[in-house]
Design an enzyme around this catalytic site. Sequence first.
Site, short mmCIF file in Angstrom:
data_model
loop_
_atom_site.label_atom_id
_atom_site.label_comp_id
_atom_site.label_asym_id
_atom_site.label_seq_id
_atom_site.Cartn_x
_atom_site.Cartn_y
_atom_site.Cartn_z
N ASP A 8 0.88 -0.99 -0.15
CA ASP A 8 0.01 0.09 0.03
C ASP A 8 0.81 1.28 -0.09
OD1 ASP A 8 -2.41 1.51 -0.04
OD2 ASP A 8 -2.92 1.00 1.98
N GLY A 9 0.34 2.40 -0.28
CA GLY A 9 1.21 3.68 -0.45
C GLY A 9 0.12 4.59 0.00
N GLU A 47 2.39 3.94 -4.14
CA GLU A 47 1.84 2.44 -4.57
C GLU A 47 2.86 1.77 -5.39
OE1 GLU A 47 -1.01 1.31 -3.30
OE2 GLU A 47 -2.66 2.92 -3.01
N ASP A 70 -4.56 -2.36 -3.12
CA ASP A 70 -6.16 -1.93 -3.44
C ASP A 70 -5.86 -0.75 -4.41
OD1 ASP A 70 -4.65 0.45 -2.27
OD2 ASP A 70 -5.84 0.28 -0.45
N HIS A 127 -9.70 -0.52 3.19
CA HIS A 127 -10.29 -0.30 4.61
C HIS A 127 -11.61 -1.09 4.45
CE1 HIS A 127 -7.73 2.70 5.63
NE2 HIS A 127 -7.92 3.42 4.54
N ASP A 137 -1.44 -0.38 4.96
CA ASP A 137 -1.86 0.74 5.18
C ASP A 137 -1.16 1.52 6.37
OD1 ASP A 137 -3.86 3.14 4.50
OD2 ASP A 137 -4.47 2.64 6.36
#
Length: 241
Positions: A8-9, A47, A70, A127, A137
Site C-alpha cells: 500500500d502507499g 503505491e 488496493d 479499509h 496501510d
Amino acid sequence: MTVLVFTDGAAKGNPGPGGWGAVIATPDGRVRELGGGAAHTTNNQMELTAVINALRAMRTAQEPVGLHTDSTYVIRGITEWIRNWRRRGWRTAEGQPVVNRLLWEELATLVDERGRKGIAWHHVRGHAAIPGNERADEIAVSFAAGNPVDLYDGPLLGYPIPIHDLPDDTSLPPRKPAGAAKQAAYSYLSLVDGEPMRHTSWADCERRVKGVSGARFKKAMSAADEAAILAAWGCSPDRLR
C-alpha cells in the site's frame, strides 16, 4: 507454496509527504514487513514504490507470488496499459508522456524477471477489514506522517496479524462507462488522537489532519464504506462527531 504479499502507499496532500508499506509471508513460515517514505511524492508513486520494493526483496525467491493491492492503477497499469505505452514509446493514447515512467520501467523489469505466471495480481478493497491490507496501510501512513511503526521480521507463528485471512473476491472492479459522472463522496473521515470525525468536504478534513503526527483520513463513498473505515480504525460509529 505461494509468497503472499500485501502492499500500500499513502501521501498527505497528494503531492506531499508520503509513505509505502509491504507485508511478505513466505511458504517457510516467515513474515517480513517493509516500509519507507519520501518528503514530496504522490499516492500513485508510493503505491508503485511499495510493489517495487516488495518484489526486490523477493528477487531470489523461486515460488510464485500472490500480490494484493488496493490500487487499480498499479494492476491495470502493469497488466493492461503498459503494452501500449511501450508500443507508443512511453506515451499515452493522447500522445502525452506516461507519468511515473521510471517507476513503471523498474516494475516491468521485476515482473518480467519472474515470468508470465510468476505473479498473480489481486485487487483488495481498501479499509474493508482485510488484515494484510490494513497493516500495509498502517505502515505507509506512519512513514508519511514521519512517525514510522516498528517493522516485524520473524516467524509467522509470532506475527499478531492474521495475514492469511483473505477475501473471496479479489477481481478488479468493473470500469466506469466513458462519460459517466464521478460519484460524489458520502463523507470524509479523519482520526486524530483516537477521535474520529465526519466532514462534508475534503478541505475541512485536510485542515484537521494537516501536520498532525499519526492522523488518518479517508473518503467514504457510502454509509457501508464509512462503517468499514471506522471499523478498520477500531472506532465505533457512536463516537463519530
